[in-house]
Scaffold this active site. Structure first.
Site, short mmCIF file in Angstrom:
data_model
loop_
_atom_site.label_atom_id
_atom_site.label_comp_id
_atom_site.label_asym_id
_atom_site.label_seq_id
_atom_site.Cartn_x
_atom_site.Cartn_y
_atom_site.Cartn_z
N GLY A 190 0.80 -1.23 0.00
CA GLY A 190 0.00 0.00 0.00
C GLY A 190 0.83 1.27 0.00
O GLY A 190 0.40 2.29 0.57
N ASP B 286 -7.36 -0.58 0.35
CA ASP B 286 -6.09 0.00 0.78
C ASP B 286 -6.29 1.35 1.47
O ASP B 286 -5.77 1.58 2.57
CB ASP B 286 -5.15 0.22 -0.42
CG ASP B 286 -4.44 -1.04 -0.84
OD1 ASP B 286 -4.96 -2.12 -0.54
OD2 ASP B 286 -3.37 -0.94 -1.47
#
Ligand code: PMV
Length: 313
Positions: free
Chosen positions: A107, A152
């Site tokens: 991420g 995310d």
């Protein structure tokens, strides 16, 4: 001056199926972090981004900078200023740094964007909730990934484990017992955009089979949520292994991932699976204080390019 930070993340269970409306669980990886520092700059110099990891320094204007990563940073700044009711007619320097590995399913893009949003809001005296931050970062994710599920930005903006169903539910929850993950990097770059598109092609060619795999993954995720809340880590490990069987069946594993997963299990992990888009990138292993060192050593021995041990609570 204002400083914004954000953790990395891993998907614990449910990747890919989450794109098709099934639940997924993601957790923050606090061991790595992105940081944005916003400072006033001399009058008339405009807004400059100093992206150390990209080796770039560029000015925010109405023209998109070259390269997708720089464009994503510029978009984050534009959207955040608009949300805060400000124009780009400001003199600021935004310095970015990050220990979140890039392109490894941790991420990094969402973490940097979250750090920028937080630092800008703080510096300009605006108040944004975690959900506002998540929504802004989702706009940036669209540029990175094409069709992101939104998991995310959610886990990174909230900084807590989340149970996530696309467009329906994002529930922050507290595990009944803290746990440790060993995150092993295959060293092979993985393009989320490409793997997600490939899974979509396969799904379009054989919907019944793929829908069944996605539903099976969804059921495992629901059980994992219960196991986590109860603090039943043996059950969580079993569910991670079952999730990996499904991910292998939809074609997102690879020899390198399988090698690391087998090494972690042989060294005493309670469960292990790929994490994120797959093919390359990272795998995760569920460990505890007594097995984490042995699992980390076994992962390195089996070819992991890097191992992160992180505690989730
Ligand atoms: O590789 P990562 O961690 O960015 O994860 C991709 C997760 C997918 O479920 C494959 C795609 C998505 O948008 O959720």
């Amino acid at each position: 001056m204002a400083v914004g930070t954000a953790p990395g993340k891993v998907i614990l269970l449910g990747e890919h199926a989450v794109v098709y409306g099934q639940p997924a669980i993601a957790v923050p990886v606090t061991h790595v972090q992105a940081t944005a520092v916003v400072e006033d700059a001399p009058a008339g110099t405009g807004i400059t981004i100093v992206a150390r990891d990209l080796g770039r320094r560029f000015r925010i204007s109405n023209r998109e900078p070259r390269g997708r990563a720089a464009a994503a940073l510029a978009r984050t700044v534009h959207n955040t200023l608009r949300r805060l009711g400000r124009s780009i007619d400001l003199d600021l320097e935004i310095t970015l740094s990050s220990t979140v590995p890039i392109g490894r399913g941790l991420g990094s893009g969402a973490a940097v964007a979250t750090a920028i949003v937080r630092a800008l809001a703080q510096h300009l005296g605006g108040y944004l909730t975690s959900r506002d931050v998540s929504d802004l970062v989702y706009q940036t994710e669209l540029l990175h990934h094409g069709t992101p599920s939104g998991i995310d930005n959610t886990v990174i903006a909230f900084g807590k484990p989340v149970y996530f169903i696309r467009d329906r539910c994002d529930e922050v929850f507290w595990p009944g017992r803290p746990f440790w993950l060993a995150i092993g990097d295959t060293g092979i770059p993985s393009s989320t955009r490409r793997v997600v598109a490939d899974v979509r092609d396969r799904w379009q060619r054989d919907r019944p089979t793929y829908d069944a795999h996605f539903a099976a993954i969804g059921a495992l995720v629901a059980q994992a949520r219960e196991a986590l809340i109860k603090g039943d880590l043996h059950e969580l490990g079993r569910l991670m292994i079952a999730n990996q069987d499904e991910l292998r069946a939809i074609g997102t594993s690879s020899d390198a991932l399988e090698r690391l997963i087998a090494a972690a299990m042989a060294a005493g992990a309670l469960g292990a699976k790929l994490s994120g888009s797959g093919r390359g990138g990272n795998m995760i292993a569920l460990v505890d204080e007594t097995t984490s060192d042995a699992v980390a050593a076994a992962l390195r021995c089996a070819g992991a390019q890097g191992v992160i041990i992180t505690r989730v609570s």
